[in-house]
Design an enzyme around this catalytic site. Structure first.
Site, PDB file in Angstrom:
ATOM      1  N   THR A   1      37.651  62.339  59.733  1.00 26.10           N
ATOM      2  CA  THR A   1      38.161  60.967  59.799  1.00 26.10           C
ATOM      3  C   THR A   1      37.394  60.096  60.788  1.00 26.10           C
ATOM      4  O   THR A   1      37.531  58.877  60.762  1.00 26.10           O
ATOM      5  CB  THR A   1      39.633  60.942  60.242  1.00 26.10           C
ATOM      6  OG1 THR A   1      39.714  61.507  61.555  1.00 26.10           O
ATOM      7  CG2 THR A   1      40.532  61.701  59.268  1.00 26.10           C
TER       8      THR A   1
ATOM      9  N   ASP B   1      30.833  67.494  62.685  1.00 26.98           N
ATOM     10  CA  ASP B   1      31.417  68.780  62.323  1.00 26.98           C
ATOM     11  C   ASP B   1      31.267  68.930  60.810  1.00 26.98           C
ATOM     12  O   ASP B   1      30.609  68.107  60.153  1.00 26.98           O
ATOM     13  CB  ASP B   1      32.868  68.901  62.810  1.00 26.98           C
ATOM     14  CG  ASP B   1      33.875  68.073  62.021  1.00 26.98           C
ATOM     15  OD1 ASP B   1      33.478  67.315  61.101  1.00 26.98           O
ATOM     16  OD2 ASP B   1      35.072  68.181  62.317  1.00 26.98           O
TER      17      ASP B   1
ATOM     18  N   HIS C   1      32.970  38.857  76.991  1.00 33.35           N
ATOM     19  CA  HIS C   1      33.177  40.270  76.669  1.00 33.35           C
ATOM     20  C   HIS C   1      32.707  41.189  77.795  1.00 33.35           C
ATOM     21  O   HIS C   1      33.193  42.307  77.912  1.00 33.35           O
ATOM     22  CB  HIS C   1      32.479  40.617  75.353  1.00 33.35           C
ATOM     23  CG  HIS C   1      32.906  39.735  74.235  1.00 33.35           C
ATOM     24  ND1 HIS C   1      34.184  39.759  73.713  1.00 33.35           N
ATOM     25  CD2 HIS C   1      32.233  38.781  73.546  1.00 33.35           C
ATOM     26  CE1 HIS C   1      34.283  38.857  72.754  1.00 33.35           C
ATOM     27  NE2 HIS C   1      33.110  38.251  72.633  1.00 33.35           N
TER      28      HIS C   1
ATOM     29  N   HIS D   1      31.456  42.682  70.435  1.00 28.46           N
ATOM     30  CA  HIS D   1      32.518  42.450  71.416  1.00 28.46           C
ATOM     31  C   HIS D   1      32.779  43.628  72.340  1.00 28.46           C
ATOM     32  O   HIS D   1      33.203  43.424  73.481  1.00 28.46           O
ATOM     33  CB  HIS D   1      33.815  42.078  70.709  1.00 28.46           C
ATOM     34  CG  HIS D   1      33.755  40.745  70.045  1.00 28.46           C
ATOM     35  ND1 HIS D   1      34.859  40.161  69.471  1.00 28.46           N
ATOM     36  CD2 HIS D   1      32.739  39.874  69.851  1.00 28.46           C
ATOM     37  CE1 HIS D   1      34.519  38.981  68.952  1.00 28.46           C
ATOM     38  NE2 HIS D   1      33.230  38.799  69.169  1.00 28.46           N
TER      39      HIS D   1
ATOM     40  N   CYS E   1      33.096  63.201  61.639  1.00 29.35           N
ATOM     41  CA  CYS E   1      33.981  64.330  61.353  1.00 29.35           C
ATOM     42  C   CYS E   1      34.764  63.954  60.099  1.00 29.35           C
ATOM     43  O   CYS E   1      34.327  63.085  59.345  1.00 29.35           O
ATOM     44  CB  CYS E   1      34.882  64.671  62.541  1.00 29.35           C
ATOM     45  SG  CYS E   1      36.131  63.445  62.999  1.00 29.35           S
TER      46      CYS E   1
END
Length: 148
Positions: free
Chosen positions: A66, A7, A132, A97, A64
């Site tokens: 954050t 964005d 994992h 992982h 974006c």
């Protein structure tokens, strides 16, 4: 192929990542946005997540402000494991992982230079498998509404 989306808050990171991909001859598709004009992150999260989940892209990168909102939206698509990353250790571990298939970062949290470093680590770190694999299978079970 790497699917890219952002964005307005992550546009600067996406542009720096595109330059990195070009320098390293890594095929990519840019799903937008294409400027710093305000847009809704979920639109780009869905485009990239659909490309990854559908096998059109090997991995995705979303940006974006954050990395949080765009990763939440991407994780609504079945088969997506999008991880917000802010440092080198997390970029490595989310691949080793968690077998994350989408890297999410924030343009208001990290610099374009850091985003390029994290992208390089993300794209060049393999999933360890082993113990994992069981955990990744459990994530898929949750996604499918199954009991653990």
């Amino acid at each position: 192929m790497i699917a890219l989306g952002a964005d307005h808050g992550g546009f600067c990171l996406k542009e720096a990542i595109i330059e990195y991909l070009k320098r390293n001859n890594i095929e990519y598709k840019d799903y937008g946005c294409y400027s710093e004009e305000s847009v809704d992150y979920a639109v780009y999260a869905k485009k990239v997540a659909d490309a990854v989940a559908g096998g059109e892209a090997e991995k995705g990168i979303l940006c974006c402000g954050t990395g949080i909102g765009i990763s939440i939206a991407a994780n609504k698509v079945k088969g997506i494991r999008a991880a917000v990353v802010t440092n080198e250790f997390c970029a490595e571990m989310t691949r080793r992982h968690n077998d994350a298939n989408i890297l999410a970062m924030g343009g208001r949290v990290i610099s374009p230079e850091t985003a390029v470093k994290l992208t390089d680590i993300f794209l060049n770190t393999e999933f360890e498998g082993g113990r994992h694999e069981r955990r990744i299978a459990q994530i898929a079970m949750i996604e499918n509404g199954e009991d653990l």
